[in-house]
Write a protein that holds these residues in place. Structure first.
Motif, PDB file in Angstrom:
ATOM      1  N   GLY A 184       0.806  -1.209   0.000  1.00 39.89           N
ATOM      2  CA  GLY A 184       0.000   0.000   0.000  1.00 39.89           C
ATOM      3  C   GLY A 184       0.837   1.255   0.000  1.00 39.89           C
ATOM      4  N   THR A 185       0.172   2.365   0.220  1.00 39.82           N
ATOM      5  CA  THR A 185       0.860   3.649   0.234  1.00 39.82           C
ATOM      6  C   THR A 185       0.991   4.201   1.646  1.00 39.82           C
ATOM      7  OG1 THR A 185      -1.236   4.781  -0.094  1.00 39.82           O
ATOM      8  CG2 THR A 185       0.033   4.231  -2.078  1.00 39.82           C
ATOM      9  N   GLU A 186       0.754   3.365   2.664  1.00 38.30           N
ATOM     10  CA  GLU A 186       0.868   3.851   4.036  1.00 38.30           C
ATOM     11  C   GLU A 186       2.321   4.205   4.343  1.00 38.30           C
ATOM     12  OE1 GLU A 186       1.583  -0.547   4.314  1.00 38.30           O
ATOM     13  OE2 GLU A 186       0.130   0.681   3.295  1.00 38.30           O
ATOM     14  N   PRO A 187       2.523   5.177   5.207  1.00 33.93           N
ATOM     15  CA  PRO A 187       3.896   5.561   5.522  1.00 33.93           C
ATOM     16  C   PRO A 187       4.608   4.462   6.319  1.00 33.93           C
ATOM     17  CG  PRO A 187       2.337   6.819   6.831  1.00 33.93           C
ATOM     18  CD  PRO A 187       1.543   6.027   5.863  1.00 33.93           C
ATOM     19  N   LEU A 188       5.917   4.437   6.215  1.00 35.85           N
ATOM     20  CA  LEU A 188       6.700   3.442   6.946  1.00 35.85           C
ATOM     21  C   LEU A 188       6.569   3.611   8.452  1.00 35.85           C
ATOM     22  CD1 LEU A 188       9.987   3.325   4.856  1.00 35.85           C
ATOM     23  CD2 LEU A 188       8.294   1.523   5.088  1.00 35.85           C
ATOM     24  N   THR A 189       6.312   4.824   8.903  1.00 37.55           N
ATOM     25  CA  THR A 189       6.256   5.092  10.337  1.00 37.55           C
ATOM     26  C   THR A 189       4.830   5.153  10.863  1.00 37.55           C
ATOM     27  OG1 THR A 189       6.334   7.449   9.902  1.00 37.55           O
ATOM     28  CG2 THR A 189       8.437   6.338  10.326  1.00 37.55           C
ATOM     29  N   ALA A 190       3.861   4.583  10.149  1.00 35.45           N
ATOM     30  CA  ALA A 190       2.470   4.611  10.599  1.00 35.45           C
ATOM     31  C   ALA A 190       2.344   3.862  11.914  1.00 35.45           C
ATOM     32  CB  ALA A 190       1.565   3.984   9.549  1.00 35.45           C
ATOM     33  N   ARG A 191       1.601   4.439  12.822  1.00 37.89           N
ATOM     34  CA  ARG A 191       1.412   3.834  14.145  1.00 37.89           C
ATOM     35  C   ARG A 191      -0.047   3.945  14.535  1.00 37.89           C
ATOM     36  NH1 ARG A 191       6.282   3.015  16.977  1.00 37.89           N
ATOM     37  NH2 ARG A 191       8.014   4.077  15.983  1.00 37.89           N
ATOM     38  N   SER A 192      -0.468   3.033  15.397  1.00 39.50           N
ATOM     39  CA  SER A 192      -1.826   3.132  15.925  1.00 39.50           C
ATOM     40  C   SER A 192      -1.812   4.097  17.110  1.00 39.50           C
ATOM     41  CB  SER A 192      -2.338   1.766  16.353  1.00 39.50           C
ATOM     42  OG  SER A 192      -1.572   1.264  17.422  1.00 39.50           O
ATOM     43  N   ALA A 193      -2.973   4.584  17.462  1.00 38.18           N
ATOM     44  CA  ALA A 193      -3.103   5.513  18.590  1.00 38.18           C
ATOM     45  C   ALA A 193      -3.125   4.688  19.882  1.00 38.18           C
ATOM     46  CB  ALA A 193      -4.365   6.340  18.436  1.00 38.18           C
ATOM     47  N   LEU A 194      -1.943   4.378  20.414  1.00 35.23           N
ATOM     48  CA  LEU A 194      -1.855   3.483  21.559  1.00 35.23           C
ATOM     49  C   LEU A 194      -2.495   4.065  22.809  1.00 35.23           C
ATOM     50  CD1 LEU A 194       1.715   1.959  21.186  1.00 35.23           C
ATOM     51  CD2 LEU A 194      -0.479   0.904  20.705  1.00 35.23           C
ATOM     52  N   LYS A 195      -2.350   5.367  23.014  1.00 35.74           N
ATOM     53  CA  LYS A 195      -2.951   5.958  24.216  1.00 35.74           C
ATOM     54  C   LYS A 195      -4.472   5.884  24.165  1.00 35.74           C
ATOM     55  CE  LYS A 195       0.838   9.026  25.367  1.00 35.74           C
ATOM     56  NZ  LYS A 195       1.260  10.407  25.577  1.00 35.74           N
ATOM     57  N   LEU A 196      -5.047   6.126  22.990  1.00 36.50           N
ATOM     58  CA  LEU A 196      -6.497   6.019  22.844  1.00 36.50           C
ATOM     59  C   LEU A 196      -6.943   4.579  23.034  1.00 36.50           C
ATOM     60  CD1 LEU A 196      -9.234   7.262  22.137  1.00 36.50           C
ATOM     61  CD2 LEU A 196      -8.689   6.841  19.735  1.00 36.50           C
ATOM     62  N   ARG A 197      -6.221   3.637  22.444  1.00 34.50           N
ATOM     63  CA  ARG A 197      -6.565   2.223  22.621  1.00 34.50           C
ATOM     64  C   ARG A 197      -6.428   1.801  24.064  1.00 34.50           C
ATOM     65  NH1 ARG A 197      -3.467  -1.372  18.363  1.00 34.50           N
ATOM     66  NH2 ARG A 197      -4.335  -2.990  19.707  1.00 34.50           N
ATOM     67  N   LEU A 198      -5.435   2.337  24.770  1.00 31.55           N
ATOM     68  CA  LEU A 198      -5.266   2.030  26.188  1.00 31.55           C
ATOM     69  C   LEU A 198      -6.456   2.544  26.994  1.00 31.55           C
ATOM     70  CD1 LEU A 198      -3.468   0.939  28.487  1.00 31.55           C
ATOM     71  CD2 LEU A 198      -2.447   3.218  28.603  1.00 31.55           C
ATOM     72  N   ILE A 199      -6.862   3.777  26.741  1.00 31.07           N
ATOM     73  CA  ILE A 199      -8.000   4.356  27.467  1.00 31.07           C
ATOM     74  C   ILE A 199      -9.269   3.558  27.180  1.00 31.07           C
ATOM     75  CG2 ILE A 199      -9.508   6.383  27.586  1.00 31.07           C
ATOM     76  CD1 ILE A 199      -6.946   8.076  27.098  1.00 31.07           C
ATOM     77  N   LEU A 200      -9.517   3.236  25.917  1.00 35.80           N
ATOM     78  CA  LEU A 200     -10.715   2.478  25.567  1.00 35.80           C
ATOM     79  C   LEU A 200     -10.695   1.076  26.161  1.00 35.80           C
ATOM     80  CD1 LEU A 200     -11.222   3.579  21.860  1.00 35.80           C
ATOM     81  CD2 LEU A 200     -12.564   4.260  23.852  1.00 35.80           C
ATOM     82  N   SER A 201      -9.544   0.429  26.160  1.00 30.90           N
ATOM     83  CA  SER A 201      -9.448  -0.903  26.757  1.00 30.90           C
ATOM     84  C   SER A 201      -9.674  -0.852  28.260  1.00 30.90           C
ATOM     85  CB  SER A 201      -8.080  -1.529  26.467  1.00 30.90           C
ATOM     86  OG  SER A 201      -7.961  -1.834  25.111  1.00 30.90           O
ATOM     87  N   LEU A 202      -9.088   0.151  28.915  1.00 29.97           N
ATOM     88  CA  LEU A 202      -9.282   0.284  30.356  1.00 29.97           C
ATOM     89  C   LEU A 202     -10.730   0.612  30.707  1.00 29.97           C
ATOM     90  CD1 LEU A 202      -6.039   2.203  31.385  1.00 29.97           C
ATOM     91  CD2 LEU A 202      -6.636  -0.168  31.921  1.00 29.97           C
ATOM     92  N   LEU A 203     -11.414   1.311  29.830  1.00 31.33           N
ATOM     93  CA  LEU A 203     -12.809   1.668  30.067  1.00 31.33           C
ATOM     94  C   LEU A 203     -13.748   0.494  29.810  1.00 31.33           C
ATOM     95  CD1 LEU A 203     -14.982   3.910  30.568  1.00 31.33           C
ATOM     96  CD2 LEU A 203     -14.958   4.244  28.096  1.00 31.33           C
TER      97      LEU A 203
END
Length: 116
Positions: free
Chosen positions: A28-47
């Motif tokens: 694909g054309t995604e950037p090499l440094t693409a990352r998921s929003a870990l802090k948001l995923r952490l908050i949602l998982s904790l909730l």
């Protein structure tokens, strides 16, 4: 001459691969440094992890105490209990993955600080 897909002819960076390594080449054309929003995923998982666990427990208990002529029926409550249990397992696994990725990023950050 054919160029390898995804890496521009370079070997993949082992620090950027998952547990199993890179299974499929980047196409694909995604950037090499693409990352998921870990802090948001952490908050949602904790909730949502405790909410799904509580929902599963409530639905399992409720389905066990349901009489044959109750509305909702015991089968409906068991279905909701299975759905809540599946979501709880998914949320726990996601929480574990997020915590592992955050700790791995911190270790990588500590290693670069020590190199300076």
């Amino acid at each position: 001459m054919a160029e390898r897909a995804g890496g521009g002819g370079r070997a993949p960076d082992p620090d950027r691969e998952g547990i199993l390594g890179r299974i499929l080449p980047r196409t694909g054309t995604e950037p090499l440094t693409a990352r998921s929003a870990l802090k948001l995923r952490l908050i949602l998982s904790l909730l949502f992890t405790p909410l799904f666990v509580a929902g599963a427990v409530i639905f399992w208990i409720w389905s066990g105490r349901a009489a044959p002529d109750d509305v909702p029926s015991a089968d409906s409550l068991r279905t909701l209990a299975w759905i809540s249990t599946g979501l709880a397992v998914f949320a726990v696994l996601d929480l574990a993955v997020v915590l592992w990725r955050i700790s791995r990023a911190r270790r990588a950050g500590d290693a670069t600080v020590r190199q300076r």
